[in-house]
Design a protein around this motif. Structure first.
Motif, PDB file in Angstrom:
ATOM      1  N   ALA A   1       0.883  -1.205   0.077  1.00 34.43           N
ATOM      2  CA  ALA A   1       0.036  -0.095   0.151  1.00 34.43           C
ATOM      3  C   ALA A   1       0.929   1.151  -0.081  1.00 34.43           C
ATOM      4  N   ASN A   2       2.082   1.081  -0.462  1.00 40.58           N
ATOM      5  CA  ASN A   2       3.046   2.353  -0.394  1.00 40.58           C
ATOM      6  C   ASN A   2       3.122   3.068   0.901  1.00 40.58           C
ATOM      7  N   ILE A   3       3.230   1.985   2.087  1.00 35.18           N
ATOM      8  CA  ILE A   3       3.399   2.575   3.442  1.00 35.18           C
ATOM      9  C   ILE A   3       4.890   1.899   3.862  1.00 35.18           C
ATOM     10  N   TYR A   4       5.754   2.780   3.910  1.00 34.26           N
ATOM     11  CA  TYR A   4       7.148   2.096   4.330  1.00 34.26           C
ATOM     12  C   TYR A   4       7.519   2.776   5.616  1.00 34.26           C
ATOM     13  N   VAL A   5       8.133   1.886   6.520  1.00 36.47           N
ATOM     14  CA  VAL A   5       8.776   2.354   7.800  1.00 36.47           C
ATOM     15  C   VAL A   5      10.148   1.540   7.756  1.00 36.47           C
ATOM     16  N   SER A   6      10.842   2.554   8.753  1.00 38.09           N
ATOM     17  CA  SER A   6      12.358   1.876   8.953  1.00 38.09           C
ATOM     18  C   SER A   6      12.256   1.074  10.230  1.00 38.09           C
ATOM     19  N   TRP A   7      13.366   0.257  10.167  1.00 36.66           N
ATOM     20  CA  TRP A   7      13.461  -0.334  11.568  1.00 36.66           C
ATOM     21  C   TRP A   7      13.364   0.410  12.944  1.00 36.66           C
ATOM     22  N   SER A   8      13.860   1.510  12.510  1.00 34.25           N
ATOM     23  CA  SER A   8      13.655   2.408  14.183  1.00 34.25           C
ATOM     24  C   SER A   8      12.535   3.171  14.369  1.00 34.25           C
ATOM     25  N   ASP A   9      11.560   2.914  13.391  1.00 33.07           N
ATOM     26  CA  ASP A   9      10.096   3.022  13.646  1.00 33.07           C
ATOM     27  C   ASP A   9       9.312   1.938  14.582  1.00 33.07           C
ATOM     28  N   TYR A  10      10.090   1.217  14.563  1.00 30.72           N
ATOM     29  CA  TYR A  10       9.425  -0.072  15.311  1.00 30.72           C
ATOM     30  C   TYR A  10      10.011   0.162  16.866  1.00 30.72           C
ATOM     31  N   LYS A  11       9.129   1.009  17.508  1.00 28.03           N
ATOM     32  CA  LYS A  11       9.413   1.357  18.990  1.00 28.03           C
ATOM     33  C   LYS A  11       8.324   1.241  19.859  1.00 28.03           C
ATOM     34  N   HIS A  12       7.355   0.922  19.281  1.00 25.82           N
ATOM     35  CA  HIS A  12       6.093   0.675  20.457  1.00 25.82           C
ATOM     36  C   HIS A  12       5.737  -0.714  20.657  1.00 25.82           C
ATOM     37  N   PRO A  13       5.920  -1.011  22.075  1.00 27.88           N
ATOM     38  CA  PRO A  13       5.983  -2.434  22.487  1.00 27.88           C
ATOM     39  C   PRO A  13       4.362  -2.951  22.389  1.00 27.88           C
ATOM     40  N   VAL A  14       4.304  -4.018  21.809  1.00 33.90           N
ATOM     41  CA  VAL A  14       2.893  -4.703  21.511  1.00 33.90           C
ATOM     42  C   VAL A  14       3.143  -6.263  21.928  1.00 33.90           C
ATOM     43  N   ARG A  15       1.863  -6.795  22.263  1.00 33.14           N
ATOM     44  CA  ARG A  15       1.788  -8.165  22.416  1.00 33.14           C
ATOM     45  C   ARG A  15       0.804  -8.539  21.544  1.00 33.14           C
ATOM     46  N   THR A  16       1.337  -9.888  20.784  1.00 32.82           N
ATOM     47  CA  THR A  16       0.392 -10.453  19.664  1.00 32.82           C
ATOM     48  C   THR A  16       0.126 -12.021  20.301  1.00 32.82           C
ATOM     49  N   ALA A  17      -0.451 -12.768  19.216  1.00 34.96           N
ATOM     50  CA  ALA A  17      -0.667 -13.859  19.621  1.00 34.96           C
ATOM     51  C   ALA A  17       0.680 -14.862  19.480  1.00 34.96           C
ATOM     52  N   ASN A  18       1.545 -14.212  18.905  1.00 39.50           N
ATOM     53  CA  ASN A  18       3.072 -14.728  18.553  1.00 39.50           C
ATOM     54  C   ASN A  18       4.091 -14.041  19.727  1.00 39.50           C
ATOM     55  N   GLY A  19       3.546 -13.524  20.848  1.00 36.73           N
ATOM     56  CA  GLY A  19       4.543 -12.904  21.696  1.00 36.73           C
ATOM     57  C   GLY A  19       4.746 -11.518  21.672  1.00 36.73           C
ATOM     58  N   GLU A  20       5.454 -11.001  22.428  1.00 38.12           N
ATOM     59  CA  GLU A  20       5.734  -9.438  22.480  1.00 38.12           C
ATOM     60  C   GLU A  20       6.742  -9.121  21.362  1.00 38.12           C
ATOM     61  N   THR A  21       6.515  -7.792  20.709  1.00 36.09           N
ATOM     62  CA  THR A  21       7.305  -7.406  19.806  1.00 36.09           C
ATOM     63  C   THR A  21       7.270  -6.017  19.667  1.00 36.09           C
ATOM     64  N   LYS A  22       7.695  -5.201  18.804  1.00 31.56           N
ATOM     65  CA  LYS A  22       7.804  -3.811  18.689  1.00 31.56           C
ATOM     66  C   LYS A  22       6.948  -3.475  17.354  1.00 31.56           C
ATOM     67  N   ALA A  23       6.222  -2.413  17.316  1.00 26.37           N
ATOM     68  CA  ALA A  23       5.457  -2.189  16.253  1.00 26.37           C
ATOM     69  C   ALA A  23       5.687  -0.412  15.842  1.00 26.37           C
ATOM     70  N   ALA A  24       5.450  -0.154  14.574  1.00 30.88           N
ATOM     71  CA  ALA A  24       5.512   1.216  14.112  1.00 30.88           C
ATOM     72  C   ALA A  24       4.169   1.845  14.193  1.00 30.88           C
ATOM     73  N   LEU A  25       3.944   2.665  14.757  1.00 29.37           N
ATOM     74  CA  LEU A  25       2.613   3.625  14.769  1.00 29.37           C
ATOM     75  C   LEU A  25       2.541   4.505  13.633  1.00 29.37           C
ATOM     76  N   ILE A  26       1.573   4.460  12.745  1.00 30.31           N
ATOM     77  CA  ILE A  26       1.578   5.370  11.433  1.00 30.31           C
ATOM     78  C   ILE A  26      -0.059   5.811  11.329  1.00 30.31           C
ATOM     79  N   ASP A  27       0.037   6.772  10.363  1.00 28.73           N
ATOM     80  CA  ASP A  27      -1.434   7.213   9.919  1.00 28.73           C
ATOM     81  C   ASP A  27      -1.725   6.682   8.478  1.00 28.73           C
TER      82      ASP A  27
END
Length: 181
Positions: free
Chosen positions: A104-130
């Motif tokens: 969908a032409n939405i690109y994030v960098s690895w440094s954008d993955y800074k928001h801690p989240v928990r999914t069915a696969n465990g804890e990870t980091k996510a990028a928050l975007i609009d």
């Protein structure tokens, strides 16, 4: 069975009403989503939700038949690119797999993955975007807050309350989920 359907409808409607009318959290409040579907639990501040300028284009109705396990699936256009979603009223935000975000032409960098989240696969980091726009059969919502997660951490995109709360109504009727926008 009718009692379960009625209870599910009441829960969905109550969630939509609560998000629309009580989403004035203090800045230190956590945004929490359900673990029922293995969806996201994340820390976010109210300021990250405000100022997005979201609005929906009203006047359409979309009916989604219940899928396996009485869950609802839909294909939505994310910035005019199709993506499959599980509708999750327990998820505070839309959650998008990284591969679908790139499509969908939405690109994030690895440094954008800074928001801690928990999914069915465990804890990870996510990028928050609009997301510029998400559309389902003519129901269009602009400036939707979403998390981008690595594909291996999110099995399926989630259509959460950052989209659903912008609709006129969301209700379950006769084995269908009815989205009005």
């Amino acid at each position: 069975m009718k009692t379960e359907m009625l209870a599910a409808t009441v829960c969905i409607c109550a969630t939509v009403v609560a998000v629309k009318h009580f989403d004035r959290r203090p800045a230190d409040t956590q945004v929490v989503a359900s673990e029922r579907t293995g969806s996201i639990i994340a820390s976010a501040t109210a300021s990250s939700l405000q100022g997005a300028g979201t609005h929906a284009h009203y006047g359409r109705e979309v009916r989604l038949p219940a899928g396996p396990n009485h869950q609802y699936y839909v294909t939505a256009a994310v910035n005019r690119r199709p993506a499959s979603f599980l509708v999750d009223t327990g998820a505070s935000f839309v959650a998008l797999r990284d591969s679908d975000a790139r499509a969908a032409n939405i690109y994030v960098s690895w440094s954008d993955y800074k928001h801690p989240v928990r999914t069915a696969n465990g804890e990870t980091k996510a990028a928050l975007i609009d997301i510029d726009v998400i559309e389902i059969d003519g129901i269009k919502v602009e400036n939707v807050k979403a998390f981008i997660l690595p594909d291996e951490q999110l099995g399926m995109n989630l259509l959460g309350m950052s989209f659903l709360s912008q609709l006129e109504s969301v209700e379950q009727r006769g084995g269908e989920l009815v989205l009005k926008g």
